[in-house]
Design a protein around this motif. Structure first.
Motif, short mmCIF file in Angstrom:
data_model
loop_
_atom_site.label_atom_id
_atom_site.label_comp_id
_atom_site.label_asym_id
_atom_site.label_seq_id
_atom_site.Cartn_x
_atom_site.Cartn_y
_atom_site.Cartn_z
N PHE A 42 67.45 54.92 15.18
CA PHE A 42 68.53 55.26 15.12
C PHE A 42 69.80 55.11 14.76
O PHE A 42 69.91 54.60 14.13
N TYR B 150 82.46 54.87 20.64
CA TYR B 150 81.05 55.16 20.76
C TYR B 150 80.34 56.51 22.20
O TYR B 150 81.31 56.26 22.99
N THR C 91 73.76 55.83 15.43
CA THR C 91 74.87 55.48 16.38
C THR C 91 76.37 57.03 15.70
O THR C 91 76.67 56.91 14.84
N ARG D 89 73.92 58.14 20.63
CA ARG D 89 72.84 57.33 19.36
C ARG D 89 71.75 58.95 19.61
O ARG D 89 71.62 59.38 20.66
#
Length: 2027
Positions: free
Chosen positions: A413, A443, A415, A446
């Motif tokens: 993954f 955020y 981010t 992902r």
């Protein structure tokens, strides 16, 4: 080096389809492979190289060879394996191990029929150097060395600034070699940061350019290093699409981090971008440099052309790779993509590769996910970046055999981030991230992807199906539940937040209150006020009740990766801590230094021995994990080995190098866990943040080393504002937290702190309003009855439900939150209160009370000032008073209009107008706090712990939202509320920490038992806010609050020992104005005393903080104490305090006084904004636990008290010793406004002053030069105070003023031993001759003057010969005694030569600044003097040490009249000033008021002017001491531009003991070109030197040619074994004295290179000027002769080239007999003189390639033999003002052509001959080959063709080869026989000759050649030649034309006839006759066969016999056309 040649292989049985085999070889874990070829019998012939470095071959060394099929549909198919033992190479290293048909083994280790053929050789370092030197401009020029140089990873980058700076890039293009192409006209295009530059167009394959380009930048260094330099070589005569010959590209960062910031005279290999397999297309010689402020450009002293390139090194472009790498991205899926609330997205992924070169400083891969719900304007969801240096390796990290790996990633993954960006910071590791790479803070989800890089020859056109990869990657997506717990301990050093604040903790989307797609969690603290700390900051009053948050989240398990990362961080952190401690120890004699170094080595070796978790057996580990694990393991092994072998030398540099290399492997690109974000929330807005990497707080069951270094530990976080927000230099908050992150299954026994109880409460507020004097819900209006603390609607008490795993512990109770009721002024000592009295004008115009008579400044109602009561604990000193210090009238009123509408600001006026309707005045008074028994903090604590008093049982709080509530009702109170709380208790133990079960809202459905996977669809009951209906979607759920309560506080005392601060910024002298130190510890702060202005303020003070309250366990405090913050403040010119810098470090904690050791003081850096260090402070701190109750206000330790402050304890105070500071006060310089100044020297409290200079304008030296100041000085250098020198000017009536001062911070260079026997007192030079005993000297002077030898003839050599001997030793013309006359050329200023001590050996120059200087303060003057510091005896009766400075009687020689000669030789690389990239420089000299130079003597159109000028002027030193050399650019109309300036201090040169006033010549000649130029002969100079050094005078012995000097006897024969036969050689005595002088380290005859600087670009090199200065004091007699440095003028030469014949010329035409022929002729010209191109006549019809010409070319050129260059001056354009002088090599270019009549001529070949270095021709044509043109043949080495210079040989005849480019390679295309003869201009006049065969045809006479008479052959057979010309060349066109013509005629005939036929067929006309026609018998007599003339006959038509027809005389066809029905007439 081990070299392996993989030749071939054989696959048996053959495979079908055809395999694509590849051989991979593994040697010492370094794997390399060949390319992929196709077939069952592949052939490679590829060479693979392994560098052995320091690990030689061993007996068991081997190669593992594997053959694989890369064409398999699956992965690589294994074919066979074998092992090659290298033991035979050890026995015979020089032999080649040849392995033929080596059998391969299968998987079962059984032999197969497959074989492989190899060659292995061991090559030593000597062989490598030999090969590299002989491979001149070769393609295979040391590949590994190129890689090492192209990756500047091993160089230590200097720290970068975040502010824009001045930079300059220079690219100088010298020449090109071996450019591919025929008859090309190359031009070089240079792009520097996008700015285009271009050279002049040249001709030929080896052009010479000699052009330089400048580009200036004003950029942030990180952005500047990302700019690229692109150099293209283009054929200007070709079409644009195929014009590029080759290119080279690099980034400026690579240039800047190269040695000297320069690539000096490097050859660039030119490659084509679109055709990388074509190899190098030519070579370009350049110099590229990138300069910053203060950087010096390297001085290039070599000749422009023909310089000896001893180290040939080819740089290949980073933009044109040798192998093409293809990056394959596998994008699998994405998650958590949210852009807006409750709105789905249409994601699209963009991948952008920045840099596109491996390796590169700034290459990274940018991933961008867009929401494409609108095609025209997609929204960016988030971005992520992968740096190529983190996902690949070049092998540079390891010093050994490690080859690195290609970029790879995942599957893992990545981010995504978006939104606001973090502010720009200089990273600790030194790798500055460009602004374009920095991602946002929020955020955004992902993306799961994989990257694979392969080296291929072509890119796959198909897109692979990823469906079969799903099963492989599913194991990476298995999720586990993680828990994050954060305890907030304190929040201090905050600005004033007027509203309540809270903290929000999130990891990813989990915990984000704004994102309601996830389960609500206890992710935010309770709202809290911010109160004043009593000084300048604010804090949050948590005290014994600490808020706690708990966030649960679901992530994949990457513990194996985090364990490895944390172990590396542990090693790095310990190394950094030890290194910082090592750097803080400044005293090299400190015993702790060596102890700390040993501790660093021991701990580093110990840490490096911890094995990293193995990745090879980890099923979830990716390819990148395994490769980085191998890289990291090798690095740790290497560092452990180095730590064992390290020695105590260069300790800091060695440690920083280790730290730099560790930081290089630390970044983890596959970090699947997002960072933990802590946001400070105010007014529902995120204000500031702290970002904590998840791995640093991650718990690991493997142990503490594998856990995060801050897991479960207290840490300090510094919040910061997002980019572009917040106030500058303001710290948002100083936060102390304790964090834990881990799998919830590991949290069963979670206990973060050693003490503290956790409590969970549900909380709500009941609201009531006052309506008709009754409290109830009726007057609430839009306010809800039950709400949270901010007034948002919440549930009533009956609807609250406990979460799963918890139950109610008790019932709802009223519990006022006293933290919210605190007075924000509780810690202030005084508060200003104000009330505005308002009046309004009534209808009669009189003033009366307004509707609201009393308000605050914003117009809000307040009580009348008479009713404002003084709170408890406060008192007033003065009553209310009207404020009159503003724009008001005499009574304090200010006037305005009626109250303006909302949103508009009221405007008040001090003058009453008729239209004013209201007025107000301000009443103010100051409220002071009573000095009671309790401190401010104790009052706050007592308020928080109070129970409910009488009348407060119901717990109501009175006030309004947005203001402070009170427990006591006020008369104007209209709103009240009270807080209800209910405690929750956990259920039975479930194996995890109970706080991680607090998930979901308290309003959740009890029956809902959703699983973890359904967390995104958790049902919420969200109610509408009462104030803003639009914010219903962001309504926070009802969540409980977690607290950690502490019952037992602990009290401490902090002792802060502060000694002094220093500013160590270079090139700046700063003085702090009223400096003081503010020490901040949590919510407490104190200040030191304010000092006077000083550059090094010294407080020597102790600050004691008593009764400090800390609630955590003392052991936790000892492990992670709060930081002590020291702030350096100063006062500006208005008296306002301004922050200079902060320094933060943890104090030493002592829990028991018996173990206490006094902490030593260390230097701590002072940091300003953006992490920039601006000085340092010497201090130490210790925090001591109070173990017993003590009397109030008494510190634990006894600290001395003096002058109202605590001083330093005796055992920490620096040791004091009496010292003497002896001052040599020589004089003051450049003081413009001084009249009668004196010098004041201060050291601490001691001072001393000199006598004033009475007549400063005529003699600026002090009358008394030696002073002695006795002081008490610390023995350690680290504690030494600065020495302050002030210049005080004395004015009339006793007035004095400080006009300048200097601060000497570093006194170590001035310490000395006064009793040393070898000490030499500084002495003045003898500047006047009072004795009359040197008649021999006068005789020599007279003899010098009478010598006329210099002018009688022209010498073979001159001064320029000496210069070229010094700069280009090997290529200069041979001269037998050039070493006897040579001079020294310094590539810097004479003052910068280390051996000459800056020419300040007698006295130093200290710059004087204003008394209160600022950053950019100008220099106001100079002080010349020197200091000596030595111990002084304490006993007055002890003998005093002797003085170090003597009083000289020679002081009367000053001011000294001198004759100064300035020789300006030339300038180098001047900054362009004109639009054409050139300038017109000229020199101006300024000395005092004298100015020399003429703008009319400018050098037109050049950047490297040769001046060759001598300036002579007189001056009085020191009144006129600063010689300023200025270079200007001549402009015809506009003012002249100043190019640059350099300043020389003549006084330092005159006073220096190194003889800098006149350099010592290497030889002593009395006549000739190298005459002695000093005033005195060497013998007298030696006598003076001995006198100055305190030695007896030298004794000469003429009989033995010897001298007795300094106790030794020297003979001339030891210096001169043989007497040189040099013209004008001086006597032996003088030569011997000169030899001795040269052994004393004096300044030799020299040329110095001085850098020019300009005010427009401070600190940037504007070019250099080469010059020297001679100073002759007039009192020593007349000066020596001048040196003639006039530039050499080129000599006119005539080159005669006779073309005799050619042979073996390519034949390109065909004749009628299909024979190859050519019509040959020859062109010729001199390079740079293309306008004088000449050609021969044409030799027609050559069948053998032979042609006869007997043709003479005559070229005229101006040639400089010393520089081997031709000179030509010509105007670039017609309108150009001056001609541009150009230099180019003397190169003859001969081209062979084939003449064509109707088409362009064909190019057959070219020959280029360098007339100064050309190959010797062959005598016969058969001996002529193309190898003659190769200067350094590779094989055979003994076949070396002789080269010669035509200027020496004069004439030569023979055969030379011509070559042509064919298929990318040069081949022989013909041979030319020529006679070349070079004649001077005089010789050419004596022997005239004409061009071609014209008159005068002589020397020799050229007769027309005897050729086959083919010139008129076409007249003999014109048809043949016509057919030949047209048929051969145009036969296909001719045939096509004929076919088209025939078809066109037929088509035309058809179109023309068709209408007529059609008309006749349609109409069919009948014949009508009036009379019968008589038909003659002739018709009937015609033969019957003629009847076929008619096309048809009517069968009914009968013949008529009775009548005769008369035949018409026209054609028969017409008859048939007109009468188709008649019978045909018969003949």
């Amino acid at each position: 080096m081990l070299r392996l040649v993989v030749q071939s292989a054989k696959i048996d049985p053959p495979l079908a389809p055809l395999p694509r085999p590849c051989v991979s070889i593994d040697f010492r874990d370094v794997k390399k492979r060949t390319s992929v070829v196709e077939g069952n019998e592949p052939v490679w012939n590829e060479t693979l190289i392994w560098h052995l470095w320091n690990r030689p071959l061993e007996n068991d060394s081997f190669l593992q060879v594997m053959l694989q099929d890369m064409g398999s549909q699956k992965k690589e198919r294994f074919i066979g394996l074998t092992t090659v033992l290298l033991k035979p190479l050890l026995k015979q290293p020089s032999e080649v191990l040849f392995v033929k048909d080596l059998t391969l083994l299968n998987h079962s280790m059984k032999p197969t029929d497959c074989t492989v053929t190899l060659q292995v050789a061991y090559i030593s370092n000597q062989d490598i150097e030999k090969t590299g030197a002989e491979d001149f401009l070769g393609v295979t020029a040391r590949e590994t060395a190129r890689q090492k140089l192209m990756v500047p990873g091993s160089t230590m980058h200097r720290s970068l600034s975040s502010k824009p700076q001045h930079f300059q890039v220079r690219v100088k293009v010298f020449e090109a070699r071996q450019l591919m192409g025929n008859n090309i006209k190359p031009v070089v295009r240079v792009s520097i940061g996008g700015q285009q530059h271009q050279t002049r167009i040249k001709m030929g394959n080896n052009p010479f350019f000699n052009e330089i380009f400048f580009q200036n930048f004003h950029e942030v260094p990180a952005k500047f290093f990302d700019e690229t330099i692109l150099i293209q070589v283009v054929n200007s005569s070709a079409m644009r699409y195929k014009a590029e010959i080759g290119r080279f590209q690099t980034d400026i960062g690579f240039i800047y981090h190269s040695p000297g910031h320069t690539l000096l005279r490097k050859w660039l290999g030119l490659c084509q971008l679109n055709n990388p397999s074509s190899g190098v297309r030519g070579y370009l010689k350049v110099t590229i440099c990138a300069l910053g402020v203060g950087d010096q450009a390297l001085a290039d002293q070599k000749l422009l052309y023909g310089a000896d390139d001893t180290d040939i090194q080819i740089f290949r472009s980073a933009a044109v790779p040798i192998n093409m790498a293809y990056l394959q991205f596998f994008i699998y899926c994405a998650e958590d993509l949210h852009l807006k609330k409750h709105q789905s997205v249409n994601p699209q992924l963009e991948v952008e590769l920045i840099g596109k070169k491996l390796p590169c400083l700034s290459s990274y891969i940018k991933f961008r996910i867009l929401d494409c719900h609108r095609k025209d304007c997609p929204d960016e969801i988030g971005t992520a970046s992968l740096f190529l240096n983190q996902i690949s390796s070049t092998g540079e990290e390891i010093e050994g055999m490690y080859s690195g790996f290609l970029p790879c990633f995942g599957p893992s993954f990545l981010t995504l981030h978006g939104g606001k960006k973090a502010p720009f910071r200089i990273q600790e590791e030194g790798a500055c991230i460009p602004d374009s790479v920095r991602d946002g803070l929020a955020y955004r989800g992902r993306v799961f992807l994989e990257l694979i890089t392969e080296i291929k020859f072509h890119q796959d056109s198909t897109i692979k199906d990823l469906s079969h990869e799903v099963t492989r990657i599913e194991k990476h997506q298995n999720r586990q539940k993680y828990g994050l717990c954060v305890i907030f301990l304190s929040c201090t050093m905050m600005p004033n937040f007027k509203d309540l604040i809270q903290f929000e903790v999130s990891i990813g989307h989990y915990g984000n209150k704004m994102d309601l797609n996830y389960k609500p969690l206890v992710s935010s603290t309770q709202y809290s006020p911010v109160i004043h700390d009593g000084n300048i900051y604010h804090y949050v009053p948590w005290y014994d009740t600490k808020p706690v948050v708990a966030v649960t989240s679901n992530w994949e398990d990457i513990s194996f990766r985090m364990n490895c990362l944390n172990l590396l961080h542990f090693t790095r952190d310990r190394l950094k801590v030890n290194l910082d401690t090592l750097k803080s120890i400044r005293n090299p004699k400190d015993p702790a230094l060596l102890h700390q170094w040993e501790k660093l080595l021991r701990e580093l070796a110990e840490d490096c021995k911890h094995p990293l978790p193995c990745m090879t057996n980890q099923p979830k580990a990716t390819s990148l994990d395994r490769k980085r694990w191998q890289l990291r393991s090798l690095l740790l092994q290497e560092l452990a080995q180095k730590a064992k072998q390290a020695k105590p030398r260069d300790m800091v540099a060695t440690g920083e190098d280790w730290l730099y290399r560790l930081n290089a492997v630390l970044p983890e690109p596959q970090m699947g866990l997002p960072d933990v974000m802590i946001w400070l929330v105010a007014e529902e807005q995120r204000v500031a943040y702290a970002q904590v990497p998840a791995h640093s707080v991650l718990f690991s069951p493997e142990g503490d080393l594998h856990s995060g270094r801050l897991c479960g530990k207290i840490q300090t976080l510094f919040l910061q504002y997002p980019e572009g927000e917040g106030q500058k230099d303001v710290l948002p908050a100083h936060l102390r937290v304790c964090m834990w992150l881990g799998n919830v299954t590991d949290s069963k026994d979670l206990q973060l702190l050693r003490q503290g109880d956790t409590a969970v409460y549900a909380e709500m507020y009941e609201n009531q309003a006052k309506h008709k004097d009754q409290w109830g819900q009726q007057g609430l209006y839009h306010c809800p009855n039950f709400s949270d603390v901010m007034g948002n609607k919440t549930l009533p008490m009956t609807d609250f439900q406990p979460p799963l795993g918890w139950h109610w512990q008790d019932s709802w109770t009223v519990d006022p939150q006293r933290r919210l009721l605190l007075d924000i002024d509780i810690n202030k000592s005084q508060v200003l209160e104000e009330v505005y009295e308002n009046q309004a004008r009534d209808a009669r115009g009189t003033w009366g009370p307004a509707t609201i008579p009393n308000t605050d400044v914003n117009g809000q109602p307040m009580e009348a000032r008479e009713n404002v009561k003084c709170p408890k604990g406060w008192h007033f000193k003065k009553d209310w008073a009207v404020e009159l210090n503003h724009a008001v009238d005499s009574k304090g009123w200010e006037y305005g209009m009626e109250i303006p509408s909302l949103g508009q600001r009221q405007v008040w006026s001090p003058v009453e107008k008729t239209y004013h309707s209201c007025r107000r005045r301000r009443w103010a008074r100051v409220r002071f706090r009573n000095h009671g028994e309790l401190s401010h903090e104790q009052e706050t604590l007592s308020f928080l712990k109070l129970g409910l008093a009488k009348g407060e049982e119901e717990g109501w709080e009175y006030g309004t939202f947005g203001s402070t509530f009170h427990l006591n009702p006020q008369p104007q109170s209209k709103f009240r509320r009270r807080c209800w709380r209910r405690r929750l208790a956990p259920n039975k133990d479930k194996g995890i920490a109970p706080i991680f079960l607090l998930e979901g809202s308290l309003a959740m459905d009890v029956k809902y038992t959703g699983k973890e996977e359904d967390s995104k669809t958790w049902p919420l009951r969200l109610d509408r806010q009462f104030r803003d209906p639009l914010r219903q979607d962001t309504q926070p759920p009802n969540m409980p609050f977690i607290y950690c309560t502490f019952n037992k506080p602990h009290y401490y005392q902090l002792f802060c020992y502060i000694y002094q601060a220093r500013n160590l910024v270079s090139n700046q002298i700063l003085t702090f104005q009223g400096p003081f130190i503010r020490v901040v510890f949590l919510n407490h702060s104190q200040c030191t005393q304010t000092l006077r202005s000083s550059a090094g303020p010294t407080w020597a003070q102790t600050l004691i903080f008593q009764h400090l309250l800390l609630y955590e366990n003392p052991q936790d405090t000892k492990e992670s104490p709060p930081l002590v913050v020291l702030e350096l403040w100063q006062h500006d010119s208005w008296g306002k305090e301004s922050l200079w810098g902060r320094s933060m470090w943890p104090p030493v904690v002592w829990l028991d006084l018996q173990d206490r050791i006094l902490p030593p003081m260390r230097w701590h850096p002072l940091v300003k904004e953006l992490g920039k260090e601006e000085g340092e402070i010497l201090a130490s701190c210790e925090l001591i636990l109070e173990t017993e109750l003590r009397e109030k206000q008494l510190p634990i330790l006894s600290v001395p008290w003096k002058n109202g402050a605590y001083t330093l304890p005796k055992n920490i105070q620096p040791k004091i010793k009496r010292m003497a500071i002896e001052i040599l006060a020589w004089g003051l310089r450049n003081m413009k406004k001084a009249s009668s100044p004196h010098l004041l020297v201060e050291f601490g409290e001691e001072s001393l002053k000199t006598e004033p200079i009475r007549d400063f304008q005529t003699n600026p030296n002090f009358p008394e030069s030696v002073l002695v100041l006795t002081v008490l000085m610390p023995t350690e250098e680290a504690y030494t105070l600065p020495l302050v020198v002030k210049v005080v000017d004395n004015w009339a009536f006793g007035q004095q003023s400080v006009t300048g001062q200097a601060n000497i911070d570093f006194l170590q260079p001035y310490f000395c031993d006064p009793w040393a026997q070898d000490y030499m007192h500084p002495k003045l030079p003898t500047l006047s001759e009072k004795h009359q005993d040197f008649l021999g000297y006068l005789y020599e002077k007279f003899w010098f003057k009478s010598s006329k030898a210099e002018d009688e003839y022209e010498h073979e050599v001159d001064w320029w010969s000496k210069l070229f001997w010094a700069t280009d030793e090997h290529k200069s013309p041979e001269y037998e005694y050039k070493d006897y006359h040579t001079l020294k050329v310094y590539d810097c200023e004479l003052e910068a030569v280390p051996a000459f001590q800056g020419l300040q050996d007698f006295c130093q120059t200290f710059k004087l600044y204003q008394e209160q200087p600022k950053l950019d303060s100008p220099v106001v003057g100079e002080f010349k003097g020197l200091f000596r510091i030595y111990p002084f005896p304490e006993n007055p009766e002890a003998p005093k040490p002797p003085l170090q400075f003597l009083v000289w009687p020679e002081r009367e020689d000053f001011p000294q009249p001198c004759l100064v000669r300035v020789y300006v030789v030339r300038a180098i690389n001047l900054q362009p000033q004109d639009y054409n990239g050139l300038c017109d420089p000229y020199v101006i000299l300024k000395l005092g008021k004298t100015e020399l130079g003429n703008r009319d003597t400018y050098q037109p159109n050049t950047l490297d002017p040769i001046f060759g000028t001598m300036f002579e002027l007189t001056c009085n030193i020191p009144l006129e001491k600063d010689l300023e050399i200025q270079l200007y650019d001549f402009d015809l109309f506009s003012p002249d531009d100043k190019i640059g300036t350099t300043v020389i201090d003549l006084e330092n040169r005159l006073l220096s003991g190194f003889g800098a006033h006149c350099g010592l010549s290497k030889s002593y000649c009395q006549s000739g070109p190298f005459r002695w130029r000093d005033q005195m002969p060497p013998s007298y100079l030696l006598k003076r030197y001995a006198k100055r050094k305190g030695l007896p005078p030298p004794l000469f012995s003429p009989e033995e040619d010897a001298v007795f000097y300094n106790g030794k006897k020297f003979k001339l024969q030891s210096f001169e074994p043989q007497t040189p036969t040099v013209h004008g050689l001086g006597p032996k005595k003088e030569r011997l004295a000169l030899y001795l002088l040269h052994t004393q380290g004096l300044v030799p005859e020299h040329v110095e290179t001085r850098t020019l600087y300009s005010d427009s670009q401070p600190g940037i090199d504007q070019g250099k000027v080469q010059m020297w200065v001679d100073i002759f004091p007039k009192k020593l007699g007349p000066p020596g002769p001048q040196v003639n440095i006039k530039p050499r003028k080129p000599k006119r030469y005539e080159l005669r080239c006779i073309i005799w014949k050619t042979a073996n010329v390519d034949l390109v035409d065909d004749n009628l007999s299909r024979e190859k022929t050519s019509d040959i002729y020859i062109k010729g010209w001199l390079y740079g003189l293309e306008k004088d191109m000449q050609k021969t006549d044409i030799h027609y019809y050559s069948l053998t390639g032979e042609a006869d010409f007997n043709w003479r070319f005559i070229f005229t050129m101006d040639y400089l033999a010393t520089e081997r260059m031709c000179v030509q001056s010509q105007k670039d354009y017609i309108w150009s003002l001056d001609a541009t002088s150009m230099k180019f090599p003397a190169r003859l270019i001969i081209q062979v052509w084939d003449n064509d009549t109707f088409s362009p001529d064909d190019f057959l070949g070219v020959l280029e001959l360098d007339l100064s270095d050309m190959p010797l021709p062959a005598r016969h044509a058969k001996q002529c080959s193309i190898r003659m043109m190769d200067a350094n043949p590779k094989w055979p080495y003994n076949l070396q063709y002789e080269h010669f210079s035509l200027f020496k040989k004069k004439t030569v005849t023979g055969w030379w080869p011509c070559q042509v480019l064919d298929g990318g390679k040069w081949r022989l295309s013909g041979k030319v026989k020529m006679t070349l003869e070079i004649l001077s201009e005089k010789e050419a006049l004596i022997k005239p000759a004409g061009r071609g065969q014209s008159e005068p045809n002589q020397y020799p006479t050229l007769h027309p050649p005897l050729r086959t008479n083919t010139s008129f052959m076409w007249l003999r057979s014109p048809v043949q030649y016509f057919c030949y010309i047209f048929w051969k060349r145009y036969r296909f066109k001719f045939l096509a034309f004929m076919v088209i013509l025939i078809i066109a005629l037929m088509l035309f005939n058809f179109i023309y006839s068709a209408p007529h036929y059609l008309a006749m067929n349609l109409i069919k006309p009948h014949l009508q006759l009036s009379p019968p026609i008589k038909i003659f018998n002739i018709i009937t007599s015609v033969n019957n066969a003629s009847s076929s003339i008619l096309p048809t006959q009517d069968p009914n038509l009968k013949p008529t016999i009775d009548h005769e027809w008369k035949l018409h005389p026209g054609p028969r066809n017409h008859l048939s056309d007109i009468f188709p029905e008649l019978p045909a007439p018969q003949d």
